[in-house]
Design a protein around this motif. Structure first.
Motif, mmCIF file in Angstrom:
data_model
loop_
_atom_site.group_PDB
_atom_site.id
_atom_site.type_symbol
_atom_site.label_atom_id
_atom_site.label_comp_id
_atom_site.label_asym_id
_atom_site.label_seq_id
_atom_site.Cartn_x
_atom_site.Cartn_y
_atom_site.Cartn_z
ATOM 1 N N LYS A 41 -0.636 8.171 -3.695
ATOM 2 C CA LYS A 41 -1.458 8.562 -2.546
ATOM 3 C C LYS A 41 -2.953 8.534 -2.830
ATOM 4 O O LYS A 41 -3.751 8.364 -1.919
ATOM 5 C CB LYS A 41 -1.045 9.947 -2.049
ATOM 6 C CG LYS A 41 -1.257 11.054 -3.052
ATOM 7 C CD LYS A 41 -0.764 12.362 -2.503
ATOM 8 C CE LYS A 41 -0.983 13.474 -3.500
ATOM 9 N NZ LYS A 41 -0.516 14.743 -2.971
ATOM 10 N N ASN A 81 1.493 11.864 1.585
ATOM 11 C CA ASN A 81 2.880 11.430 1.756
ATOM 12 C C ASN A 81 3.656 12.387 2.651
ATOM 13 O O ASN A 81 4.739 12.065 3.105
ATOM 14 C CB ASN A 81 3.591 11.367 0.400
ATOM 15 C CG ASN A 81 3.015 10.295 -0.485
ATOM 16 O OD1 ASN A 81 2.545 9.270 -0.019
ATOM 17 N ND2 ASN A 81 3.032 10.532 -1.781
ATOM 18 N N ARG A 118 -4.387 4.447 -3.114
ATOM 19 C CA ARG A 118 -4.416 3.567 -1.943
ATOM 20 C C ARG A 118 -5.857 3.270 -1.551
ATOM 21 O O ARG A 118 -6.777 3.995 -1.911
ATOM 22 C CB ARG A 118 -3.698 4.231 -0.771
ATOM 23 C CG ARG A 118 -2.232 4.417 -1.018
ATOM 24 C CD ARG A 118 -1.552 5.063 0.169
ATOM 25 N NE ARG A 118 -0.171 5.370 -0.200
ATOM 26 C CZ ARG A 118 0.453 6.479 0.126
ATOM 27 N NH1 ARG A 118 -0.150 7.382 0.868
ATOM 28 N NH2 ARG A 118 1.679 6.691 -0.261
ATOM 29 N N GLU A 147 0.827 -1.210 0.000
ATOM 30 C CA GLU A 147 0.000 0.000 0.000
ATOM 31 C C GLU A 147 0.865 1.267 0.000
ATOM 32 O O GLU A 147 0.533 2.257 -0.631
ATOM 33 C CB GLU A 147 -0.917 0.032 1.223
ATOM 34 C CG GLU A 147 -2.162 -0.807 1.063
ATOM 35 C CD GLU A 147 -3.131 -0.230 0.059
ATOM 36 O OE1 GLU A 147 -3.664 0.869 0.281
ATOM 37 O OE2 GLU A 147 -3.358 -0.886 -0.967
ATOM 38 N N LYS A 148 1.978 1.237 0.713
ATOM 39 C CA LYS A 148 2.841 2.412 0.820
ATOM 40 C C LYS A 148 3.461 2.771 -0.530
ATOM 41 O O LYS A 148 3.703 3.939 -0.811
ATOM 42 C CB LYS A 148 3.940 2.146 1.850
ATOM 43 C CG LYS A 148 4.806 3.334 2.155
ATOM 44 C CD LYS A 148 4.023 4.417 2.849
ATOM 45 C CE LYS A 148 4.897 5.595 3.173
ATOM 46 N NZ LYS A 148 4.157 6.764 3.557
ATOM 47 N N ARG A 149 3.700 1.771 -1.374
ATOM 48 C CA ARG A 149 4.313 2.023 -2.676
ATOM 49 C C ARG A 149 3.346 2.660 -3.666
ATOM 50 O O ARG A 149 3.768 3.262 -4.637
ATOM 51 C CB ARG A 149 4.825 0.713 -3.282
ATOM 52 C CG ARG A 149 6.070 0.208 -2.611
ATOM 53 C CD ARG A 149 6.713 -0.897 -3.390
ATOM 54 N NE ARG A 149 5.815 -1.602 -4.284
ATOM 55 C CZ ARG A 149 5.953 -2.860 -4.646
ATOM 56 N NH1 ARG A 149 6.937 -3.559 -4.171
ATOM 57 N NH2 ARG A 149 5.103 -3.429 -5.474
#
Length: 102
Positions: free
Chosen positions: A38, A47, A41, A33-35
């Motif tokens: 924004k 970010n 997600r 999810e972090k990759r």
């Protein structure tokens, strides 16, 4: 239940390898999810963040935005704490920081 992993649990770079359809869409791994962008997600999160930066000279703490667009200077000793780049601000060598909690 842990997410199924295609092949070995870790690749040569130390990251989990996920094939097409191997990810649980309701509970995706945090690293995956972090990759993502924004807005792409599951829950949209920015970010950017605010952080407390400690001056290496006088140990005063200053609040700085992670994507600051101007040079940030310590209020008590006029040392440069961070310099802007195209995205996130670059901390000066010797400065330590922590994310501010909500």
């Amino acid at each position: 239940l842990p997410c199924p992993v295609a092949g070995d649990a870790e690749s040569t770079m130390g990251k989990a390898m996920y094939g097409i359809g191997d990810v649980d869409l309701l509970h995706p791994p945090a690293a995956l999810e972090k990759r993502k962008h924004k807005l792409k997600r599951k829950i949209q999160t920015p970010n950017s963040f605010f952080m407390d930066v400690k001056c290496p000279g006088c140990f005063a703490i200053t609040t700085v935005f992670s994507h600051a667009q101007t040079v940030v200077i310590c209020g008590s000793c006029t040392t440069v704490l961070c310099q802007p780049t195209g995205g996130k601000a670059r901390l000066t060598e010797g400065c330590s920081f922590r994310k501010k909690s909500d």
